[in-house]
Design a protein around this motif. Structure first.
Motif, PDB file in Angstrom:
ATOM      1  N   GLU A 156       0.818  -1.211   0.000  1.00  0.00           N
ATOM      2  CA  GLU A 156       0.000   0.000   0.000  1.00  0.00           C
ATOM      3  C   GLU A 156       0.852   1.262   0.000  1.00  0.00           C
ATOM      4  O   GLU A 156       0.413   2.311  -0.478  1.00  0.00           O
ATOM      5  N   ARG A 163      -3.202   4.060  -4.418  1.00  0.00           N
ATOM      6  CA  ARG A 163      -4.275   3.072  -4.400  1.00  0.00           C
ATOM      7  C   ARG A 163      -5.536   3.646  -3.772  1.00  0.00           C
ATOM      8  O   ARG A 163      -5.475   4.415  -2.819  1.00  0.00           O
ATOM      9  N   PRO A 165      -9.042   2.044  -2.206  1.00  0.00           N
ATOM     10  CA  PRO A 165      -9.826   0.842  -1.887  1.00  0.00           C
ATOM     11  C   PRO A 165     -11.223   0.930  -2.508  1.00  0.00           C
ATOM     12  O   PRO A 165     -11.864   1.991  -2.474  1.00  0.00           O
ATOM     13  N   PHE A 274      -9.093  -2.949  -5.389  1.00  0.00           N
ATOM     14  CA  PHE A 274      -8.732  -1.540  -5.307  1.00  0.00           C
ATOM     15  C   PHE A 274      -8.444  -1.000  -6.701  1.00  0.00           C
ATOM     16  O   PHE A 274      -8.185  -1.764  -7.641  1.00  0.00           O
ATOM     17  N   ARG A 295     -15.242   4.556  -7.063  1.00  0.00           N
ATOM     18  CA  ARG A 295     -15.432   4.484  -5.615  1.00  0.00           C
ATOM     19  C   ARG A 295     -16.923   4.541  -5.273  1.00  0.00           C
ATOM     20  O   ARG A 295     -17.403   3.792  -4.406  1.00  0.00           O
TER      21      ARG A 295
END
Length: 307
Positions: A156, A163, A165, A274, A295
């Motif tokens: 990460e 990145r 999520p 992700f 997202r």
């Protein structure tokens, strides 16, 4: 003066481990890559790459330069983003690499949403497994990757990537007709230790999830059949060929009448999904809305354990 283009080539060699593979990813010839590496070594005054029959590996000097290369390339991405914002950046193309179920679950709905909120952005989609798409981003073949956590995935805090999520989803057990465990509500994986298994090819992130889940349950799965197509996996199970673990979203829309689908008892195998872009590109006026749309479309699935 060190040329940024040569730093990008150095990073590709570090990522792909051979000059030939790096050249293919960058759409260059191996001789062109070798020439650029030689020029970079002349510019720096250090040998940067060791080559052998087993591939190419960065020297200690090469590793030092690679760390600076990641920072320089990320800063160039930020410069491009700011210049694009200065020039409005309201219209253009963003290429997204994603695995098949990720395309159906979040990418396609994001494209539909962007048509209303950002009509000037055209999204192109490339089908790629989660372990392939990250290298495609780093090699500038695509702008955004929708990827899956897997053994060997960049961490990460990797300074090459940013990145975002998206969601996590459980894997369910697929049982053949008449299986002894088909009558229960849940399946204990350890009870499948003696069964034949249907799995994905080594390197596929779903293969890693299955292997790790079974290892946690105390056994190594015996893979009798291998397919990266989940419809084929379900068809094989329906034919009595074995048992399998399949991501829940991949089972949507399938004919499941001839198989048993059961959740896992105890620690549930899960894949975490992700989005990733090159570090510094997250604020590009074309990429930022795409990440926001991904997202948003992933939000109903994120952290729920059900899809």
């Amino acid at each position: 003066m060190i040329e940024a283009r040569r730093l990008h080539i150095l990073r590709a060699v570090a990522d792909h481990r051979t000059v030939t593979a790096a050249a293919a990813a960058l759409y260059l010839t191996p001789s062109a890559v070798s020439q650029q590496l030689a020029a970079l070594e002349q510019e720096t005054g250090h040998r940067l790459v060791d080559r052998s029959a087993r591939g190419a590996r960065l020297t200690p000097a090469g590793e030092i330069l690679l760390g600076h290369a990641n920072a320089v390339l990320a800063q160039l991405e930020r410069a491009e983003a700011e210049l694009a914002a200065y020039g409005s950046g309201e219209a253009g193309t963003v290429t997204v690499a994603a695995f098949a179920t990720g395309i159906g679950l979040v990418v396609a709905p994001a494209i539909a949403a962007l048509a209303g909120t950002s009509p000037g952005i055209r999204v192109r989609v490339r089908d790629a497994e989660g372990d392939e798409s990250l290298l495609m981003v780093l090699d500038r073949q695509v702008d955004v990757a929708v990827a899956v956590e897997y053994r060997g995935a960049p961490a990460e805090d990797d300074d090459r990537l940013t990145r975002v999520p998206l969601y996590a989803e459980p894997f369910d057990v697929v049982l053949p007709p008449g299986h002894a465990l088909g009558g229960g509500e849940r399946v204990v994986l350890a009870d499948l230790a003696r069964d034949a298994w249907i799995g994905q090819s080594a390197g596929n992130p779903c293969h890693d999830v299955t292997v790790l889940a079974c290892e946690y349950a105390g056994f190594a799965p015996l893979f009798e059949h291998v397919s990266d197509d989940f419809r084929a996996v379900v068809a094989l199970a329906a034919a009595g060929a074995g048992v399998a673990l399949v991501p829940r979203s991949a089972l949507r829309g399938m004919d499941l009448r001839d198989v048993g689908i059961r959740p896992v008892e105890g620690v549930v195998p899960t894949r975490r999904v992700f989005a990733a872009v090159r570090r510094g590109a997250e604020d590009h006026p074309l990429i930022r809305p795409v990440l926001a749309a991904l997202r948003t479309e992933a939000a109903p699935s994120a952290g729920t354990g059900t899809l």
